[in-house]
Design a protein around this motif. Structure first.
Motif: not given
Length: 361
Positions: A92-96, A339-354
């Motif tokens: 959580c700290v790493e991902w903010k 809500e808006p920040e949450r959607g952007r956060f998980w999309r960004r995280l999925r992109r980094i994982a890929r």
């Protein structure tokens, strides 16, 4: 909401922390929330030193990362400061990613009672662990004030409940079935983990009339049972049997100085049994002015005064505590992403994982 609960304390462990968390999860699901529990049975574990029935997760961090990515929680709560809690905190700290925590056990005092580690060292660790938390949930005002004095921030109340359908005064007596026909009354009962930090020996040392009864198991049981052979050690009891043990006692004795609340206090009261305790965290917040128990630095005095209390008054006081209200307070304390920040956060995280997976390939 989609809520992640990360905890090192979970079934089949039997203690107040596990009862609080399992009941909270059940109530949250009844309210329509989705709850993903990250707990030790999902990982490879080893026994906890000096307490083998508690299992500690090993190498869980990468799996926890994948669980968080797959579930995409709207709120994360870290309930314990063990390996699962540490791993989830680090992520959580790493991902903010905002998260909340709770303070269930007086960890510094608990460790100091078992190992030659100063209490100050324990508090330094706890302050480090909880510092990034959006809210630190605690069960009582007294504990909140003490933690604030120690320098903890963002401390919020999260009270507890009791199942008044399971624990109630109209249950059948039980001790006669266990050989109590020859046990003198009154019955003074203690229920819980039989371990050094519970201070059970202070209860067993008391010069009281009647019979002392210990329900529970733990690392100190064999030693105490040998030393206090006149007391009745009945082992762990569950469900209806446990409820009947509470109901059939004349006084419930709670000698602990290290608990942060003490669910057994409410369970005894729900059965109509008054509670004698020291003026420690939990008892000092629950008992004064209730008519349902007595706190005193002299535990014997508290025990004897409880014999004069009205059991109907004791039960009525316990009925003021509900698990639904406790769970609602828990949810209010969570720190979800907008809500808006949450959607952007998980999309960004999925992109980094890929990207990382392609680079690794």
């Amino acid at each position: 909401m989609r809520i992640v609960l990360a905890t090192d304390a979970w079934e089949p462990q039997v203690n107040g922390v596990v009862r609080t968390l399992t009941r909270t999860v059940a109530e949250c699901r009844d309210m329509g929330h989705e709850v993903e529990v990250i707990e030790p049975s999902l990982f490879k574990t080893i026994p906890c030193p000096t307490y083998p029935e508690i299992r500690l997760a090993l190498g869980a961090e990468e799996e926890i990362r994948e669980m968080l990515r797959a579930f995409e929680p709207e709120a994360v709560h870290i309930a314990t400061e063990g390996p699962i809690g540490i791993a989830t905190r680090r992520i959580c700290v790493e991902w903010k990613l905002p998260f909340t925590t709770s303070y269930h056990t007086k960890f510094p005092e608990y460790v100091s009672a078992r190992f030659p580690i100063p209490v100050q060292v324990g508090y330094a660790y706890m302050k480090w662990f909880h510092k990034p938390s959006g809210r630190l949930m605690v069960a009582t005002p007294t504990l909140r004030d003490e933690l604030v004095e120690h320098g903890f921030k963002n401390v919020s109340p999260w009270s507890r409940g009791v199942d008044t359908e399971v624990f109630r005064p109209d249950l059948e007596p039980i001790y006669d079935e266990m050989g109590a026909k020859d046990w003198p009354r009154p019955f003074f009962l203690n229920v819980g983990r039989v371990a050094v930090e519970k201070n059970i020996e202070a209860f067993l040392e008391l010069d009281l009339p009647g019979t002392k009864i210990i329900v529970g198991d733990g690392p100190a049981r064999a030693e105490l049972q040998e030393k206090y052979s006149e007391a009745k050690f009945l082992g762990a009891r569950f469900g209806g049997e446990l409820a009947r043990c509470f109901r059939d006692a004349d006084v419930f004795v709670f000698p602990s100085w290290t608990d942060t609340f003490g669910l057994v206090i409410l369970e005894a009261m729900a059965a109509g049994t008054p509670v004698a305790a020291y003026p420690a965290h939990g008892p000092i917040d629950i008992i004064p002015g209730s008519g349902a128990g007595v706190i005193d630095d002299d535990l014997k005095t508290a025990c004897l005064k409880c014999l004069d209390l009205d059991r109907g008054t004791v039960r009525a006081y316990a009925e003021k505590f509900s698990w639904r209200a406790s769970a609602e307070q828990f949810v209010e304390n969570l720190q979800p992403y907008p809500e808006p920040e949450r959607g952007r956060f998980w999309r960004r995280l999925r992109r980094i994982a890929r990207i990382r997976k392609r680079a690794a390939a």
